[in-house]
Each structure stands twice: as C-alpha cells, then as structure tokens.
Design an enzyme around this catalytic site. Structure first.
Site, PDB file in Angstrom:
ATOM      1  N   ASP A 142      -1.289  12.374  -2.179  1.00  0.00           N
ATOM      2  CA  ASP A 142      -1.357  13.261  -3.606  1.00  0.00           C
ATOM      3  C   ASP A 142      -2.250  12.595  -4.320  1.00  0.00           C
ATOM      4  OD1 ASP A 142       0.655  14.323  -2.047  1.00  0.00           O
ATOM      5  OD2 ASP A 142       2.128  14.320  -3.804  1.00  0.00           O
ATOM      6  N   GLU A 181       8.277   9.594  -9.924  1.00  0.00           N
ATOM      7  CA  GLU A 181       8.481   9.541  -8.588  1.00  0.00           C
ATOM      8  C   GLU A 181       8.949  10.814  -7.949  1.00  0.00           C
ATOM      9  OE1 GLU A 181       8.261   7.480  -5.563  1.00  0.00           O
ATOM     10  OE2 GLU A 181       9.031   9.220  -4.791  1.00  0.00           O
ATOM     11  N   ALA A 226       3.715  -1.099  -5.277  1.00  0.00           N
ATOM     12  CA  ALA A 226       2.566  -1.206  -6.237  1.00  0.00           C
ATOM     13  C   ALA A 226       2.836  -0.600  -7.662  1.00  0.00           C
ATOM     14  CB  ALA A 226       1.257  -0.537  -5.780  1.00  0.00           C
ATOM     15  N   GLU A 252      -1.611   1.353  -1.326  1.00  0.00           N
ATOM     16  CA  GLU A 252      -2.025   2.058  -0.047  1.00  0.00           C
ATOM     17  C   GLU A 252      -3.108   3.229  -0.506  1.00  0.00           C
ATOM     18  OE1 GLU A 252       0.808   3.083   2.698  1.00  0.00           O
ATOM     19  OE2 GLU A 252      -0.811   3.823   3.907  1.00  0.00           O
ATOM     20  N   ASN A 282       6.994   3.787   1.315  1.00  0.00           N
ATOM     21  CA  ASN A 282       6.794   3.014   2.344  1.00  0.00           C
ATOM     22  C   ASN A 282       7.096   1.480   2.047  1.00  0.00           C
ATOM     23  OD1 ASN A 282       5.906   5.096   3.801  1.00  0.00           O
ATOM     24  ND2 ASN A 282       3.761   4.451   3.728  1.00  0.00           N
ATOM     25  N   ARG A 307      -3.096  -4.740  15.462  1.00  0.00           N
ATOM     26  CA  ARG A 307      -2.042  -3.549  15.699  1.00  0.00           C
ATOM     27  C   ARG A 307      -3.026  -2.519  16.540  1.00  0.00           C
ATOM     28  NH1 ARG A 307       0.786  -3.220  10.032  1.00  0.00           N
ATOM     29  NH2 ARG A 307       2.171  -4.907  10.682  1.00  0.00           N
ATOM     30  N   HIS A 341      -0.444   3.257   8.773  1.00  0.00           N
ATOM     31  CA  HIS A 341      -0.887   2.844   7.605  1.00  0.00           C
ATOM     32  C   HIS A 341      -2.459   3.633   7.475  1.00  0.00           C
ATOM     33  CE1 HIS A 341      -1.434  -0.181   4.029  1.00  0.00           C
ATOM     34  NE2 HIS A 341      -2.834   0.224   4.220  1.00  0.00           N
ATOM     35  N   ALA A 385      -0.026  -5.775   3.361  1.00  0.00           N
ATOM     36  CA  ALA A 385      -0.032  -4.653   2.539  1.00  0.00           C
ATOM     37  C   ALA A 385       1.172  -5.192   1.336  1.00  0.00           C
ATOM     38  CB  ALA A 385       0.920  -3.438   3.433  1.00  0.00           C
TER      39      ALA A 385
HETATM   40  P1  ADP Z   1       2.590   1.298  -2.106  1.00  0.00           P
HETATM   41  O1  ADP Z   1       2.742   0.489  -1.000  1.00  0.00           O
HETATM   42  O2  ADP Z   1       1.043   1.456  -2.386  1.00  0.00           O
HETATM   43  O3  ADP Z   1       3.237   0.832  -3.313  1.00  0.00           O
HETATM   44  P2  ADP Z   1       4.607   3.341  -1.245  1.00  0.00           P
HETATM   45  O4  ADP Z   1       4.574   4.075  -0.112  1.00  0.00           O
HETATM   46  O5  ADP Z   1       5.519   2.226  -1.211  1.00  0.00           O
HETATM   47  O6  ADP Z   1       3.213   2.912  -1.922  1.00  0.00           O
HETATM   48  O7  ADP Z   1       4.953   4.057  -2.542  1.00  0.00           O
HETATM   49  C1  ADP Z   1       4.333   5.177  -3.136  1.00  0.00           C
HETATM   50  C2  ADP Z   1       5.448   6.085  -4.072  1.00  0.00           C
HETATM   51  O8  ADP Z   1       4.746   7.260  -4.567  1.00  0.00           O
HETATM   52  C3  ADP Z   1       6.384   7.005  -2.811  1.00  0.00           C
HETATM   53  O9  ADP Z   1       7.633   6.514  -3.374  1.00  0.00           O
HETATM   54  C4  ADP Z   1       6.075   8.469  -3.064  1.00  0.00           C
HETATM   55  O10 ADP Z   1       6.975   9.081  -2.939  1.00  0.00           O
HETATM   56  C5  ADP Z   1       5.433   8.446  -4.510  1.00  0.00           C
HETATM   57  N1  ADP Z   1       4.628   9.469  -4.592  1.00  0.00           N
HETATM   58  C6  ADP Z   1       3.610  10.008  -3.826  1.00  0.00           C
HETATM   59  N2  ADP Z   1       3.077  11.298  -4.219  1.00  0.00           N
HETATM   60  C7  ADP Z   1       3.754  11.243  -5.494  1.00  0.00           C
HETATM   61  C8  ADP Z   1       3.525  12.194  -6.749  1.00  0.00           C
HETATM   62  N3  ADP Z   1       2.559  13.180  -6.360  1.00  0.00           N
HETATM   63  N4  ADP Z   1       3.894  12.157  -7.653  1.00  0.00           N
HETATM   64  C9  ADP Z   1       4.959  11.276  -7.813  1.00  0.00           C
HETATM   65  N5  ADP Z   1       5.404  10.149  -6.755  1.00  0.00           N
HETATM   66  C10 ADP Z   1       4.613  10.185  -5.740  1.00  0.00           C
END
Ligand code: ADP
Length: 456
Positions: free
Chosen positions: A226, A34, A15, A424, A42, A285, A395, A439
């Site tokens: 977060d 990140e 996303a 997500e 994920n 699922r 999920h 997803a």
């Molecule tokens: P989506 O499928 O919605 O794109 P993902 O799980 O693939 O979600 O990606 C979400 C990303 O956001 C992960 O790499 C995670 O480590 C990162 N993330 C989560 N919390 C924080 C935060 N507080 N600051 C920066 N990055 C974050």
C-alpha cells in the site's frame, strides 16, 4: 472526521514503532495507523534475529574478529552489490547502536550467550530475542508506546497521502473498518512504514512474473504494498522491484516460514528425494531456494539430530510449530537414519551414505562436497528430525527510494517534502537479496532515523 498530529506513521511493524517512539521522544505529537486488527506486521511473525557487529553477545561467546567493515562487505556482497553503499554503510555503522537501543530503551531481551550465523554472513552476528521470534520486540514496543502515550489506531487503513499546493505532504486519508473516512493532518509530515508486498500476488507478478500464485508466502496478509502505491501517486520513485526473496525452508502445506528449521544455522543438512545433499546449507536464501526448485518435486528435506537440537534449541523454542508440522506429516522424529528415510520414501542406504560422508567431513572440518562455511556437525547419534520444506515468498527487496535521512525522493531525484519512509517499504538497502537478520537491523536503524529526522 479530522484529527491533527505532528507526525503520522503508517504501519505498526518494527519500522513504524521505531519511528513513532523516536519522534515522540524528540517532542512530536505522534499517531500510528495500522490497517490490521492487531499490531506487528511481518516483524511479529519473523524470527526476530538481528545482526550487529561487536555486540556484547559476540564478546560473551568469544567472537572478537567481527567489524563494521566485515558486516558492510557481507551485506553488499549478499545483495550482489546492488544496495546503495551509503545506506549499507549507515546500516553497518549503526546496527550496534540500534541493538543497544532495543536492549536498553525498549527493554527487548536477547539471549546472552547464543547467536545465529545466517547464510551469507562471514561471522556469527545475529542476536536472538528470547522466544526466538519478533513477538519479543513487538510486545516491548507496544509497552513502550503505551508508556509514552502514543495512540495506535488499529483497523485504520491509510489510503491516500495529502499534499499542499507546494507538494509538501500534509496528512493521510484513512478508512476505518466500519467504513468511516478520517483525515489525519500531519503538521510535520508522514512516515511510511507499511512493509513490503509479498502478500500481493498481482503486484508480485507485475514486477517479477516468476513469483506467481504457485508460490505461497510467509508474510502477514497486511503486506500488500500500500505504501508504495500511495507514494507513487504523488510521484515517488521506486527501485529494485523485481528482486523478491523466497525463504527456502517453509511449510509445504501453509507456506509459513519454519523457525524450527533454524537448526540449519548450527549444522542441519539439506537433502533431496534421492537422499543427496545438493547445496551448501549456509548459502544465501536465493541460492538455496533456486537449488531446491531444481530438485525432483521442487522440495527438500532438512535433517538434524538431538545433539544439534541441544545447541540450537529451536524445537524447545517453537513447540507449537513443531506440533503442527508433526500433525501435518511434514516433520518426523526418528530413532535411526533408516527410520527417517522410510518416513519420506527416501532410499535408506543412500541417506545413510550421505550422513556417513557428513560425519567424516565433521571430523576433518572440511566439507569436500559443498564447502560448508561453518564446518559440518556430526550426525552420528540419534534420534533424528527430518522435515520436508519448500521455498515461499518472504521479503520484497524493492520499494521507495529514500536518502540518508530517510526522506522519500521523487522520480526526478528530488526530496518530497514531509514524506519519510523506513523498513521493508523502502528499496535501496538489500539489493538483489536480503541476508538473514538484516531486516530487523534495517527497520530499527532507519525507523529511528525517520523518527528523529521528521521531528526536527
Ligand atoms: P517493517 O518490517 O518494515 O516494519 P512490517 O511488515 O513489520 O514492516 O509492518 C508493516 C505494517 O504496516 C503491518 O502491520 C501492516 O499491516 C501495516 N500496513 C500496511 N499497509 C497499511 C495501510 N495502508 N495502512 C495502515 N497500515 C498498513
């Protein structure tokens, strides 16, 4: 320290990448934060499959009766009609465009002549990236952000959303792994794309006490909710939080999702310790997970043969996972059904009787026991694969409330200016249960919308 951009994106998963690339293409100066040392979230560790109706691959394999409406109906029904119909409609209408964008713009390679039919879908409509994982998407996304010179700050944890006197979101306070505090100002706003909360056991228990630490998780350790917590601090609304999905077929030792077991989508069967089938293998699922938890020992075995591997090619696609499962004693390759049964202490005669019935149903095309929607496949020929599996948290369907432009709404139902969310972390699409392959369709579609809208 302080830095200023037009758009700050929190999270480098599917996303976040989609939002950042679209915002940059629309002329905005963008940064991605990140918190982990590496990108992908994920999205990276997922199978990477993506549903869309009417794709070039459906055409290539002769599926001509899929439609936006069918995809919409499957998705609504798959989530017990708890998804927001407006949002699901957008997903269904734009999934094809999202897939073409991945193919043409991001250069993601999908298999030209193979699709998966995940549980709950009435058609085979999941595109499969080469390698059968999200790595293909994340690798190409990373290359695209490099090309567009979008900076990605890894080891940078977003901790707080900053607002002005009028309540508009103006930036993010973050902390680097060395403990340095950095303020990222955002002239246009912030996109929250920080993923779900499957790895946050406390948060799981808060919203759904049944999903405590007796469950492992398939998720990346960064998946701790977060973005939901940060947005709630400025009165963002949340919804659907109790709906947390377990993935039925995971490694009993590590909790990791089994992609080798994707042979289930082509006809692998599930049996219990007594060697009996107990659920339709293409059920949702949540249904399969509940059915497994109702069996002796709360686990299941998946059984398939070399003929099916020739169709799904999941072992060929995931050799490392295969080796690991073999080493753990959780997967066994057997010449005969008897051999397969004995490895896991199943009564060989009972397993043979189950397989005989399956072979009969495969011939007639009618599964008289569980009405397998794709029709069962013959398991007459060895060698066989038998794998032990448990459900694991996968999920989180709940999260932030967004509108059709991905603007985050507050608890009064009003737009929080400057705040967008996708992926997500949002909670309005999948209702009680997200269908397989939805997803990636969701995060790409709404990630792109977020990027386009915020850059306006
Ligand atoms: P989506 O499928 O919605 O794109 P993902 O799980 O693939 O979600 O990606 C979400 C990303 O956001 C992960 O790499 C995670 O480590 C990162 N993330 C989560 N919390 C924080 C935060 N507080 N600051 C920066 N990055 C974050």
């Amino acid at each position: 320290a302080e830095q200023t951009y037009d758009v700050v994106v929190i999270g480098a998963g599917g996303a976040g990448f989609s939002a950042a690339i679209e915002a940059k293409k629309a002329g905005a100066n963008v940064v991605i934060l990140e918190k982990m040392p590496t990108v992908g979230g994920n999205t990276l560790i997922s199978g990477g499959e993506m549903n869309a109706p009417n794709t070039w691959v459906q055409k290539a394999v002769g599926i001509t009766d899929d439609s936006v409406d069918l995809f919409y109906e499957d998705t609504m029904k798959g989530g017990d009609n708890l998804g927001d119909p407006k949002m699901v409609r957008i997903l269904a209408e734009q999934a094809l465009g999202s897939a073409e964008w991945l193919r043409d713009e991001i250069k993601v390679e999908f298999l030209p002549d193979q699709l998966f039919q995940f549980g709950g879908h009435s058609r085979k409509r999941a595109l499969i990236p080469v390698g059968h994982t999200g790595a293909e998407l994340i690798t190409k996304f990373k290359a695209k952000t490099d090309e567009l010179q979008i900076p990605i700050k890894t080891n940078m944890k977003a901790e707080k959303l900053l607002t002005d006197a009028g309540g508009k979101v103006t930036g993010v306070e973050a902390t680097s792994d060395s403990g340095q505090k950095i303020t990222f100002h955002a002239n246009k706003g912030v996109v929250i794309a920080s993923g779900g909360f499957g790895s946050n056991v406390e948060m799981r228990i808060k919203y759904n006490p049944t999903l405590d630490d007796s469950y492992m998780s398939t998720d990346s350790p960064g998946t701790t909710g977060d973005g939901i917590i940060m947005a709630q601090e400025i009165q963002a609304a949340i919804t659907n939080m109790e709906n947390i999905q377990t993935y039925p077929i995971c490694d009993p030792v590590t909790g990791v999702i089994s992609l080798v077991a994707d042979s289930r989508f082509d006809g692998a069967i599930l049996v219990n310790q007594s060697g009996e089938r107990f659920v339709e293998e293409l059920e949702r699922r949540d249904v399969i997970s509940q059915a497994i938890l109702a069996q002796e020992g709360k686990y299941a075995y998946q059984l398939w043969n070399q003929d099916l591997e020739g169709i799904s090619k999941t072992i060929a696609a995931h050799p490392d996972e295969y080796e690991q499962l073999i080493k753990e004693g959780m997967l066994y390759k057997a010449d005969t059904i008897e051999d397969a049964a004995k490895f896991f202490n199943i009564d060989p005669a009972k397993l043979q009787a189950t397989v005989d019935k399956v072979n009969q149903y495969a011939k007639t095309g009618k599964d008289l026991d569980f009405n397998h929607r794709a029709g069962l496949a013959s398991l007459e020929n060895g060698p066989y694969y038998i794998q032990k599996a448990v459900p694991s948290v996968h999920h989180t369907m709940g999260g932030l409330v967004i509108d059709t432009e991905t603007r985050v709404l507050n608890t009064d139902g009003k737009v929080i200016p400057g705040l967008y969310a996708a992926g997500e972390v949002t909670g309005v699409i999948h209702g009680s249960n997200r269908l397989g392959g939805n997803a990636i369709a969701d995060i790409i579609t709404f990630g792109r919308i977020a990027g386009q809208q915020i850059a306006k």
